[in-house]
Write a protein that holds these residues in place. Sequence first.
Motif, PDB file in Angstrom:
ATOM      1  N   VAL A   1    -141.959   5.712 -48.318  1.00 40.92           N
ATOM      2  CA  VAL A   1    -141.018   5.324 -48.427  1.00 40.92           C
ATOM      3  C   VAL A   1    -140.577   4.025 -47.542  1.00 40.92           C
ATOM      4  N   LEU A   2    -139.835   4.473 -46.015  1.00 39.56           N
ATOM      5  CA  LEU A   2    -140.044   3.967 -44.947  1.00 39.56           C
ATOM      6  C   LEU A   2    -141.130   3.183 -44.451  1.00 39.56           C
ATOM      7  N   VAL A   3    -142.453   3.541 -43.905  1.00 39.52           N
ATOM      8  CA  VAL A   3    -143.928   2.965 -44.574  1.00 39.52           C
ATOM      9  C   VAL A   3    -144.388   1.722 -44.742  1.00 39.52           C
ATOM     10  N   ASN A   4    -144.204   2.366 -46.853  1.00 38.41           N
ATOM     11  CA  ASN A   4    -144.155   0.830 -47.794  1.00 38.41           C
ATOM     12  C   ASN A   4    -143.168   0.108 -47.370  1.00 38.41           C
ATOM     13  N   THR A   5    -141.588   0.195 -47.654  1.00 39.97           N
ATOM     14  CA  THR A   5    -141.163  -1.057 -47.465  1.00 39.97           C
ATOM     15  C   THR A   5    -141.461  -1.291 -45.241  1.00 39.97           C
ATOM     16  N   LYS A   6    -141.883  -1.394 -44.772  1.00 40.51           N
ATOM     17  CA  LYS A   6    -141.848  -1.642 -43.600  1.00 40.51           C
ATOM     18  C   LYS A   6    -140.211  -1.806 -43.269  1.00 40.51           C
ATOM     19  N   THR A   7    -140.148  -0.558 -43.197  1.00 36.70           N
ATOM     20  CA  THR A   7    -138.521  -0.673 -42.614  1.00 36.70           C
ATOM     21  C   THR A   7    -138.189  -0.469 -41.009  1.00 36.70           C
ATOM     22  N   LYS A   8    -137.320  -1.501 -40.284  1.00 34.82           N
ATOM     23  CA  LYS A   8    -137.220  -1.297 -39.371  1.00 34.82           C
ATOM     24  C   LYS A   8    -136.759  -0.158 -38.485  1.00 34.82           C
ATOM     25  N   TYR A   9    -137.152   0.076 -37.136  1.00 32.35           N
ATOM     26  CA  TYR A   9    -136.695   2.227 -37.007  1.00 32.35           C
ATOM     27  C   TYR A   9    -135.174   1.612 -36.678  1.00 32.35           C
ATOM     28  N   SER A  10    -134.893   0.073 -36.655  1.00 32.24           N
ATOM     29  CA  SER A  10    -132.588   0.207 -35.641  1.00 32.24           C
ATOM     30  C   SER A  10    -132.341   0.311 -36.934  1.00 32.24           C
ATOM     31  N   GLU A  11    -132.972  -0.310 -38.681  1.00 34.70           N
ATOM     32  CA  GLU A  11    -132.318   0.182 -39.736  1.00 34.70           C
ATOM     33  C   GLU A  11    -132.201   1.330 -39.870  1.00 34.70           C
ATOM     34  N   LEU A  12    -133.102   2.294 -39.759  1.00 38.53           N
ATOM     35  CA  LEU A  12    -133.238   3.460 -40.183  1.00 38.53           C
ATOM     36  C   LEU A  12    -131.712   4.787 -39.612  1.00 38.53           C
ATOM     37  N   LYS A  13    -132.216   3.633 -38.133  1.00 37.76           N
ATOM     38  CA  LYS A  13    -130.507   4.601 -37.623  1.00 37.76           C
ATOM     39  C   LYS A  13    -129.706   4.225 -38.253  1.00 37.76           C
ATOM     40  N   LYS A  14    -129.418   3.602 -39.289  1.00 36.07           N
ATOM     41  CA  LYS A  14    -127.626   3.223 -39.927  1.00 36.07           C
ATOM     42  C   LYS A  14    -127.719   3.598 -41.095  1.00 36.07           C
ATOM     43  N   MET A  15    -128.949   4.603 -41.381  1.00 41.17           N
ATOM     44  CA  MET A  15    -128.998   5.202 -42.854  1.00 41.17           C
ATOM     45  C   MET A  15    -128.474   6.433 -42.907  1.00 41.17           C
ATOM     46  N   ILE A  16    -127.818   6.726 -43.441  1.00 39.50           N
ATOM     47  CA  ILE A  16    -127.067   8.176 -44.094  1.00 39.50           C
ATOM     48  C   ILE A  16    -127.371   9.397 -44.473  1.00 39.50           C
ATOM     49  N   HIS A  17    -127.704  10.228 -43.517  1.00 42.05           N
ATOM     50  CA  HIS A  17    -128.237  11.606 -44.236  1.00 42.05           C
ATOM     51  C   HIS A  17    -127.403  12.777 -44.071  1.00 42.05           C
ATOM     52  N   PRO A  18    -127.495  13.518 -45.269  1.00 41.64           N
ATOM     53  CA  PRO A  18    -126.039  14.656 -45.320  1.00 41.64           C
ATOM     54  C   PRO A  18    -126.447  15.769 -44.039  1.00 41.64           C
ATOM     55  N   HIS A  19    -125.054  16.419 -43.120  1.00 41.17           N
ATOM     56  CA  HIS A  19    -125.090  17.265 -42.064  1.00 41.17           C
ATOM     57  C   HIS A  19    -124.972  18.659 -42.846  1.00 41.17           C
ATOM     58  N   PRO A  20    -125.348  19.402 -42.690  1.00 47.56           N
ATOM     59  CA  PRO A  20    -126.695  19.911 -41.938  1.00 47.56           C
ATOM     60  C   PRO A  20    -127.688  19.841 -43.153  1.00 47.56           C
ATOM     61  N   SER A  21    -128.557  19.230 -42.861  1.00 48.51           N
ATOM     62  CA  SER A  21    -130.052  19.125 -43.579  1.00 48.51           C
ATOM     63  C   SER A  21    -131.684  18.771 -42.657  1.00 48.51           C
ATOM     64  N   TRP A  22    -132.209  19.176 -43.220  1.00 51.99           N
ATOM     65  CA  TRP A  22    -133.446  18.805 -42.480  1.00 51.99           C
ATOM     66  C   TRP A  22    -133.897  17.843 -42.627  1.00 51.99           C
ATOM     67  N   ALA A  23    -133.918  16.795 -43.507  1.00 50.61           N
ATOM     68  CA  ALA A  23    -133.364  15.499 -43.430  1.00 50.61           C
ATOM     69  C   ALA A  23    -133.000  14.386 -42.493  1.00 50.61           C
ATOM     70  N   GLU A  24    -132.219  14.807 -41.871  1.00 49.01           N
ATOM     71  CA  GLU A  24    -131.361  14.806 -40.849  1.00 49.01           C
ATOM     72  C   GLU A  24    -131.941  14.358 -39.676  1.00 49.01           C
ATOM     73  N   ILE A  25    -133.229  14.734 -39.887  1.00 47.70           N
ATOM     74  CA  ILE A  25    -134.450  14.606 -38.796  1.00 47.70           C
ATOM     75  C   ILE A  25    -134.519  13.448 -39.058  1.00 47.70           C
ATOM     76  N   PHE A  26    -134.409  12.792 -39.715  1.00 46.01           N
ATOM     77  CA  PHE A  26    -135.104  11.236 -39.962  1.00 46.01           C
ATOM     78  C   PHE A  26    -133.768  10.276 -38.641  1.00 46.01           C
ATOM     79  N   SER A  27    -132.132  10.734 -38.881  1.00 34.36           N
ATOM     80  CA  SER A  27    -131.534   9.665 -38.318  1.00 34.36           C
ATOM     81  C   SER A  27    -130.893  10.213 -36.733  1.00 34.36           C
ATOM     82  N   LEU A  28    -131.314  11.212 -35.985  1.00 34.82           N
ATOM     83  CA  LEU A  28    -130.925  11.573 -34.849  1.00 34.82           C
ATOM     84  C   LEU A  28    -132.022  10.432 -34.005  1.00 34.82           C
TER      85      LEU A  28
END
Length: 432
Positions: free
Chosen positions: A405-432
């Motif tokens: 999704v990130l690649v297809n939508t050309k999401t900015k890396y700075s915007e990814l950092k603002k997205m909330i991921h549940p803690h503690p989850s494996w997906a949280e690696i995208f927000s570190l």
Amino acid sequence: MKKYDLIVIGAGPGGYEAAAHAAKNGLKTLLIEKQHLGGACLNNGCIPVKTLLGSVHFLQQIKKANLLNIKVENPMLDFSGLLDRKDRLIKRLQKGIEILLKDSGVETLIAAVTLKPDKIVETIDDSQQYTAENIILATGSAPGTLPGIQPDGQWLVDNIQLLQNKTIPASLSIIGAGVIGLEFADIYSRLGCKVTLLDVIPELLPAEDREAVALLQKSLERAGCAFLLNSKIEKIENKTIYLQGGQTISAELCLLAAGRKACTDYIQAPAVQKTPKGYVQANENLQTSVSGIYAIGDCNGLALYAHAATHQGITVVDNILHPELRRLPSGAEAMPRVLFTSPQIASVGKYTDNFKKIPLSLLGRAQAENQTEGFLKIFHDSTGAITGCVLATENADALIGEAVVLVNTKTKYSELKKMIHPHPSWAEIFSL
């Protein structure tokens, strides 16, 4: 001669999904398959191999149970039983496809056919003829071979034949260090088989991230797998492989994993052109050199993944239904790929010199479950738009979807950092 709006030849993931989509949207559709519903993926590829990998990797986790304060004594794998379960699973999924096609209104024909000029499809056994305004070729691929090296079904086998082998050999030589060779090396080396993996290429998986590949190679070497890269076979004789330079390799069994070749022998319509490598030539709309005949999946050689075939098939049907849309299929840059070894390597998009690496060890979840080996790399361009991702972890396949999704939508890396991921989850690696 029976006439249809659409004929689909080949009932793999691309073919049966395209046929069901077409019939649901009102097209009189005939799906032709010469053997079994589900194609190579279901019957002797993706599903059976991942069934074996799943059990083998679970066994490895059980053997490490003491690290999570669980006591387990002498866990063992019933390999013959595993193969029986694999066969039952295949039959169950075949039945599911059969129900899908019936409920969608697809007419199904199990028969070997040839494609003749003027969009005529003819059965080989009884010369029954069918035609349609549109035809989709979805006939997939088969195990590849090498000059002078052909499986004999006994000592030298292909991946289909190996999946029928009920015992674990003491030693296994694998010719070909691509995806197929690596996944079988992963299975057998972790079951105590002495595996030797050889290939003419100088480095493993040259198109993938080097750090991820190095992590995988070390893991397989720890499991007892030996690598002989940049090795050329001189001859095979008396169950022994002779390499240029004098080295020899002997094993109880040998797997030939020399890539894939397109299944196109049934095409007897000269106007349908092929590439020099034998794939059906298709343009950006997946149309062949004949108007109204399309090629999807492995047989066009554009992206040899089951999910690529499905995506291409749905796209072709949408364009048949709505020609004014001229929807183009996603290119290779947006196509995810996963190697289901331990660790898995999952990737999507383009690698650049600009990237952020997040070690798995930074995750609280990874520490809690004692699975800290691996990482995520997020690549971006000069504007900060995410261009690609690679994951080297035990559960990379479950995480790569977000990267797509990130690649297809050309999401900015700075915007990814603002997205909330549940803690503690494996997906949280995208927000570190």
